[in-house]
Design an enzyme around this catalytic site. Structure first.
Site, PDB file in Angstrom:
ATOM      1  N   LYS A   1       0.789  -1.172  -0.008  1.00  0.00           N
ATOM      2  CA  LYS A   1      -0.067  -0.120   0.076  1.00  0.00           C
ATOM      3  C   LYS A   1       0.934   1.268   0.015  1.00  0.00           C
ATOM      4  O   LYS A   1       1.461   1.498   0.900  1.00  0.00           O
ATOM      5  CB  LYS A   1      -0.916   0.056   1.272  1.00  0.00           C
ATOM      6  CG  LYS A   1      -1.950   0.962   1.001  1.00  0.00           C
ATOM      7  CD  LYS A   1      -1.852   2.114   1.916  1.00  0.00           C
ATOM      8  CE  LYS A   1      -2.355   3.432   2.189  1.00  0.00           C
ATOM      9  NZ  LYS A   1      -2.034   4.348   1.206  1.00  0.00           N
TER      10      LYS A   1
ATOM     11  N   GLU B   1       9.527   2.273  11.034  1.00  0.00           N
ATOM     12  CA  GLU B   1      10.534   3.453  11.048  1.00  0.00           C
ATOM     13  C   GLU B   1       9.746   4.778  11.136  1.00  0.00           C
ATOM     14  O   GLU B   1       8.977   5.024  10.214  1.00  0.00           O
ATOM     15  CB  GLU B   1      11.323   3.297   9.709  1.00  0.00           C
ATOM     16  CG  GLU B   1      12.283   2.123   9.638  1.00  0.00           C
ATOM     17  CD  GLU B   1      13.274   2.058  10.675  1.00  0.00           C
ATOM     18  OE1 GLU B   1      13.620   3.158  11.428  1.00  0.00           O
ATOM     19  OE2 GLU B   1      13.897   0.985  11.178  1.00  0.00           O
TER      20      GLU B   1
ATOM     21  N   CYS C   1      13.264  11.666   6.677  1.00  0.00           N
ATOM     22  CA  CYS C   1      13.148  11.433   8.084  1.00  0.00           C
ATOM     23  C   CYS C   1      14.496  11.746   8.485  1.00  0.00           C
ATOM     24  O   CYS C   1      14.818  11.870   9.853  1.00  0.00           O
ATOM     25  CB  CYS C   1      12.908  10.178   8.332  1.00  0.00           C
ATOM     26  SG  CYS C   1      13.759   8.975   7.298  1.00  0.00           S
TER      27      CYS C   1
ATOM     28  N   GLU D   1       8.663  17.462  14.756  1.00  0.00           N
ATOM     29  CA  GLU D   1       9.361  17.109  13.317  1.00  0.00           C
ATOM     30  C   GLU D   1       8.509  18.325  12.389  1.00  0.00           C
ATOM     31  O   GLU D   1       7.187  18.134  12.299  1.00  0.00           O
ATOM     32  CB  GLU D   1       9.014  15.722  12.989  1.00  0.00           C
ATOM     33  CG  GLU D   1       9.479  15.504  11.590  1.00  0.00           C
ATOM     34  CD  GLU D   1       9.207  14.063  11.033  1.00  0.00           C
ATOM     35  OE1 GLU D   1       8.009  13.646  11.080  1.00  0.00           O
ATOM     36  OE2 GLU D   1      10.088  13.445  10.781  1.00  0.00           O
TER      37      GLU D   1
HETATM   38  P1  NAP Z   1       1.904   8.923   7.060  1.00  0.00           P
HETATM   39  O1  NAP Z   1       0.935   9.806   7.040  1.00  0.00           O
HETATM   40  O2  NAP Z   1       2.196   8.073   8.423  1.00  0.00           O
HETATM   41  O3  NAP Z   1       1.853   7.726   6.084  1.00  0.00           O
HETATM   42  C1  NAP Z   1       2.538   6.563   5.903  1.00  0.00           C
HETATM   43  C2  NAP Z   1       1.571   5.566   5.325  1.00  0.00           C
HETATM   44  O4  NAP Z   1       0.746   5.152   6.203  1.00  0.00           O
HETATM   45  C3  NAP Z   1       0.876   5.911   4.124  1.00  0.00           C
HETATM   46  O5  NAP Z   1       0.854   5.037   3.152  1.00  0.00           O
HETATM   47  C4  NAP Z   1      -0.558   6.461   4.534  1.00  0.00           C
HETATM   48  O6  NAP Z   1      -1.395   6.104   3.633  1.00  0.00           O
HETATM   49  C5  NAP Z   1      -0.431   5.057   5.674  1.00  0.00           C
HETATM   50  N1  NAP Z   1      -1.574   5.330   6.618  1.00  0.00           N
HETATM   51  C6  NAP Z   1      -2.326   6.251   6.718  1.00  0.00           C
HETATM   52  N2  NAP Z   1      -3.043   6.049   7.723  1.00  0.00           N
HETATM   53  C7  NAP Z   1      -3.111   4.806   8.134  1.00  0.00           C
HETATM   54  C8  NAP Z   1      -3.968   3.704   8.922  1.00  0.00           C
HETATM   55  N3  NAP Z   1      -4.651   4.198   9.835  1.00  0.00           N
HETATM   56  N4  NAP Z   1      -3.416   2.683   9.106  1.00  0.00           N
HETATM   57  C9  NAP Z   1      -2.357   2.100   8.068  1.00  0.00           C
HETATM   58  N5  NAP Z   1      -1.825   2.777   7.292  1.00  0.00           N
HETATM   59  C10 NAP Z   1      -2.023   4.246   7.427  1.00  0.00           C
HETATM   60  O7  NAP Z   1       3.529   9.450   6.895  1.00  0.00           O
HETATM   61  P2  NAP Z   1       3.737  10.150   5.537  1.00  0.00           P
HETATM   62  O8  NAP Z   1       2.881  11.622   5.685  1.00  0.00           O
HETATM   63  O9  NAP Z   1       3.349   9.547   4.019  1.00  0.00           O
HETATM   64  O10 NAP Z   1       5.375  10.357   5.647  1.00  0.00           O
HETATM   65  C11 NAP Z   1       5.924  11.287   6.389  1.00  0.00           C
HETATM   66  C12 NAP Z   1       6.478  10.572   7.969  1.00  0.00           C
HETATM   67  O11 NAP Z   1       7.330   9.567   7.586  1.00  0.00           O
HETATM   68  C13 NAP Z   1       7.459  11.568   8.411  1.00  0.00           C
HETATM   69  O12 NAP Z   1       6.931  11.498  10.028  1.00  0.00           O
HETATM   70  C14 NAP Z   1       8.862  10.913   8.441  1.00  0.00           C
HETATM   71  O13 NAP Z   1       9.754  11.342   9.423  1.00  0.00           O
HETATM   72  C15 NAP Z   1       8.501   9.445   8.470  1.00  0.00           C
HETATM   73  N6  NAP Z   1       9.575   8.894   7.668  1.00  0.00           N
HETATM   74  C16 NAP Z   1      10.269   7.705   8.347  1.00  0.00           C
HETATM   75  C17 NAP Z   1      11.608   7.237   7.557  1.00  0.00           C
HETATM   76  C18 NAP Z   1      12.265   6.456   8.221  1.00  0.00           C
HETATM   77  O14 NAP Z   1      12.867   5.571   7.921  1.00  0.00           O
HETATM   78  N7  NAP Z   1      12.442   6.492   9.662  1.00  0.00           N
HETATM   79  C19 NAP Z   1      11.484   7.430   6.280  1.00  0.00           C
HETATM   80  C20 NAP Z   1      10.620   8.392   5.369  1.00  0.00           C
HETATM   81  C21 NAP Z   1       9.551   8.929   6.185  1.00  0.00           C
HETATM   82  P3  NAP Z   1      -1.972   7.503   2.974  1.00  0.00           P
HETATM   83  O15 NAP Z   1      -0.973   8.304   2.093  1.00  0.00           O
HETATM   84  O16 NAP Z   1      -3.117   7.117   2.173  1.00  0.00           O
HETATM   85  O17 NAP Z   1      -2.548   8.375   4.183  1.00  0.00           O
END
Ligand code: NAP
Ligand code: MG
Length: 478
Positions: free
Chosen positions: A173, A248, A282, A379
């Site tokens: 997904k 992560e 991140c 963040e």
């Molecule tokens: P996000 O909003 O948490 O979304 C991540 C994924 O989870 C997306 O595919 C999202 O789908 C899905 N998702 C949303 N709600 C969900 C639920 N209730 N159950 C299961 N999955 C769900 O994060 P983002 O905005 O895409 O990315 C930014 C964040 O990622 C930042 O906090 C960043 O630090 C972190 N990040 C961490 C790393 C690492 O390796 N540590 C690397 C990159 C990014 P939708 O898009 O459809 O909402």
């Protein structure tokens, strides 16, 4: 414009509900893709397809699985231009950055192809010397891959490559803002020879289908990269039903610049660390602790570096910083910038770019920031850097560690003993000396400490721990 469908059991299938349109963040009038708005029904079909394919793929030999990964690596290189262009139009980062990600994805695939030939267990001494005693690694089963948008190519690949080479089947997904790119990745994997059902794609809103994936009884493991908010809910749900999970999450990554450092290098790499991908990494540098003796010299050089940044459409090769991914992200970053204006002194930037139509924000730097300010704690995930004056290395380390996060950190110094002192004390999973806070290589474990990860690691030899289970076997020989 691309119509992007789900891929289930080797077939491209439309979801029942109305589709979702996505627009180019560099030019919000340009329609980039039309996506599926999947529901639980499509999730269930995808999981069923992955379950159906699991036995055959699980018993395919490592070297045979490796052939598919090798082939996928070559196809990533073959389609590099087209893939990079699609990712840039979909989520906005520069073409040079998305191109880099394509080649990095190919390197990840090659590294994990090699795993198909490496050992898959251990021979152990038994208390009974006549026993043949071994621990054999086996696939976990069906793995759900839930990915963010900020590395639309590399993160899905670095999760799917190990999942597949160790014999698991996948339900993928992608983030909504990276779904067209996600679909192209799956199409390439299919062309590379992965059999129907080994990789299944479900496109839709996480808020709508996330639970259906995470709670599905036949999903054996969940690998997630994204926000802490979503990640902690996934952890609770997975733990409640005994599924394996790996998270992560976010970061608030510090750099420390000591007075003996090469200040030109430090300023260049701190700015790069903060502003690359418009700060949407991140591992981005978001706090820099600077020894007071060099503070003004450092600030001057930081400002000069910022001046050379050219913001614009990532398709233009002269541009050095693209837009942020979406209107939502744009508004959230601007709110943090307003908070920053109350908490510190605005040195440069501080608003949306004038005269540009997309989601563009000026590279923004604050100084006179206290380490307990909101902009030094939360963040932001945008092009915003906070400069914090520090009286000593110990004080800087103490304040750097005063965070819920612990993903990456760097120090700029020419004093080896200070660098080693920092390495021993900083609470971060990824550490750089005289380097920017970002960066990962496929052969090395990647992940954070504290709330930046679930304590697991991705990539390198660490990946085998998550994507396999052990069977410990004892055979009485005579
Ligand atoms: P996000 O909003 O948490 O979304 C991540 C994924 O989870 C997306 O595919 C999202 O789908 C899905 N998702 C949303 N709600 C969900 C639920 N209730 N159950 C299961 N999955 C769900 O994060 P983002 O905005 O895409 O990315 C930014 C964040 O990622 C930042 O906090 C960043 O630090 C972190 N990040 C961490 C790393 C690492 O390796 N540590 C690397 C990159 C990014 P939708 O898009 O459809 O909402
Ligand atoms: Mg999101």
């Amino acid at each position: 414009m691309k119509e992007t469908r789900n891929f289930i059991g080797g077939q491209w299938i439309s979801a029942k509900d109305e589709s979702i349109a996505v627009y180019n963040p560099a030019n919000p009038e340009e329609l980039v893709a039309v996506l599926q708005n999947s529901s639980t029904e499509e999730v269930n079909l995808a999981v069923e397809a992955a379950v159906a394919a699991k036995e055959k793929w699980g018993f395919t030999s490592g070297p045979d699985r490796a052939k598919c990964l090798e082939q996928a690596a070559s196809l990533f290189e073959k389609y590099a231009d087209e893939l990079a262009e699609l990712a840039t139009k979909e989520m906005g980062k520069r073409l040079a950055e998305t191109k880099g990600e394509v080649y990095r994805s190919a390197a990840i695939l090659r590294y994990f192809a090699g795993e198909g030939f490496r050992k898959s267990g251990e021979l152990l001494p038994s208390a009974d010397p006549t026993n043949l005693f071994f621990a054999k690694r086996v696939p976990v089963g069906v793995v759900a891959v839930i990915a963010p948008w900020n590395f639309p190519l590399a993160i899905p690949v670095w999760k799917m490559a190990p999942a597949l080479v160790y014999g698991n089947t996948v339900v993928f997904k992608p983030a909504l803002e990276a779904s067209a790119t996600g679909a192209r990745i799956v199409e390439i994997f299919s062309e590379a020879g992965f059999p129907p059902g080994t990789i299944n794609l479900v496109i839709g809103r996480g808020s709508r289908i996330g639970d259906a994936i995470v709670d599905h009884k036949q999903v054996d493991a969940i690998t997630f990269t994204g926000s802490n908010e979503v990640g902690s809910e996934i952890a609770k749900k997975a733990a409640a039903r005994g599924a394996k999970y790996q998270l992560e999450l976010g970061g608030k990554n510090p750099a420390i610049v000591l007075k003996d450092a090469d200040i030109d290098l430090a300023a260049r790499l701190v700015v790069e660390g903060a502003m690359k991908q418009s700060g949407q990494r991140c591992t981005a540098t978001s706090r820099v602790f600077v020894e007071k003796e060099i503070l003004s010299a450092f600030q001057e050089k930081v400002l000069a570096e910022i001046q050379s940044i050219q913001v614009g459409d990532g398709m233009n090769p002269e541009v050095t910083m693209g837009p942020v991914v979406s209107k939502r992200q744009f508004n959230s970053i601007l709110r943090y910038i307003e908070t920053g204006k109350r908490e510190g002194r605005l040195l440069t930037g501080g608003k949306a770019c004038e005269g540009l139509d997309g989601w563009y924000i000026e590279p923004t730097v604050f100084d006179r920031v206290r380490s307990d300010a909101v902009i030094a704690k939360e963040e932001i995930f945008g092009p915003v850097l906070a400069i914090i004056e520090s009286a000593s290395l110990d004080k800087a380390i103490q304040e750097a560690n005063d965070s819920i996060y612990g993903l990456s950190a760097s120090i700029f110094t020419n004093d080896l003993s200070k660098a080693l002192y920092f390495i021993d004390r900083i609470e971060a999973g990824m550490i750089q000396v005289n380097g920017e806070t970002g960066g990962a290589e496929p052969q090395a474990p990647f992940g954070g400490m504290k709330q930046s990860s679930s304590g697991t690691r991705e990539q390198g030899q660490a990946a085998v721990e998550f994507f396999t289970a052990y069977k410990t076997v004892s055979i009485r020989s005579h």
